[in-house]
Design a protein around this motif. Structure first.
Motif, short mmCIF file in Angstrom:
data_model
loop_
_atom_site.label_atom_id
_atom_site.label_comp_id
_atom_site.label_asym_id
_atom_site.label_seq_id
_atom_site.Cartn_x
_atom_site.Cartn_y
_atom_site.Cartn_z
N CYS A 85 0.78 -1.24 0.00
CA CYS A 85 0.00 0.00 0.00
C CYS A 85 0.81 1.29 0.00
O CYS A 85 0.25 2.36 0.21
N GLY A 93 -9.30 7.38 4.46
CA GLY A 93 -9.11 5.99 4.85
C GLY A 93 -8.57 5.09 3.75
O GLY A 93 -8.62 3.87 3.87
N ARG A 94 -8.02 5.66 2.70
CA ARG A 94 -7.56 4.85 1.57
C ARG A 94 -6.44 3.89 1.94
O ARG A 94 -6.40 2.76 1.46
N LYS A 97 -7.95 1.11 3.92
CA LYS A 97 -8.77 0.30 3.01
C LYS A 97 -7.87 -0.62 2.20
O LYS A 97 -8.17 -1.81 2.02
N CYS A 98 -6.75 -0.09 1.74
CA CYS A 98 -5.79 -0.90 0.98
C CYS A 98 -5.30 -2.07 1.84
O CYS A 98 -5.25 -3.21 1.36
N GLU A 101 -7.89 -4.67 2.04
CA GLU A 101 -8.02 -5.41 0.78
C GLU A 101 -6.96 -6.51 0.66
O GLU A 101 -7.16 -7.49 -0.04
#
Length: 128
Positions: A85, A93-94, A97-98, A101
C-alpha cells in the motif's frame, strides 16, 4: 507523525471519539477545543492532537491508549504497508482500506495487531 500512523490513529480514535454517548470521555473536550473544526479527513483528530495538553485526564488517557495500540500496529504492519500500500493515496481511509483489501496476504503479526486494534476499539466504545 507519518501519514501511515495518522491513518491508523484516525481509524482507531476518531471513530470512537466521534460517537456520542455516556462512554464518550472526549465529548466535552472535542466540543470545547474543536467544535468549530469541519469534520472529515482527520481534521478533528488533528485538532485534538494539537490540543493534547488541554485534554481532560480521561480523554488524554484514552488517546494515549489508542496511540499505543496504533504504534504497535504500525510497527507490526510497516513492511506489509510498504509492500502492498505504499502507493495508495492518503486521505479518506484509503491506506487502511488498501491494507484491508490485502488482509489475507498480510503477515501473521500484522493481522494479529489489526485484530487487537479492532478489539481495543470495541472495548473503548463500551467504555472499558
Amino acid at each position: 507523525m507519518g501519514k501511515w500512523i495518522a491513518a491508523v490513529l484516525i481509524l482507531c480514535f476518531a471513530n470512537i471519539s466521534i460517537a456520542k454517548g455516556p462512554n464518550d470521555v472526549c465529548a466535552q473536550d472535542r466540543e470545547t477545543l474543536c467544535g468549530k473544526v469541519e469534520r472529515g479527513e482527520g481534521r478533528v483528530l488533528k485538532c485534538m492532537m494539537e490540543n493534547k495538553d488541554k485534554l481532560s485526564a480521561d480523554c488524554k488517557a484514552k488517546f494515549e491508549k489508542m496511540k499505543d495500540h496504533a504504534m504497535e500496529m504500525k510497527d507490526a504492519c510497516h513492511e506489509d504497508h510498504e509492500k502492498f500500500c505504499a502507493n495508495a493515496s492518503g486521505g479518506k481511509g484509503r491506506k487502511m482500506k488498501c491494507m484491508m483489501e490485502h488482509k489475507d496476504e498480510l503477515s501473521a503479526d500484522c493481522r494479529a495487531q489489526m485484530e487487537n486494534m479492532k478489539d481495543a476499539r470495541k472495548k473503548m466504545r463500551k467504555g472499558n
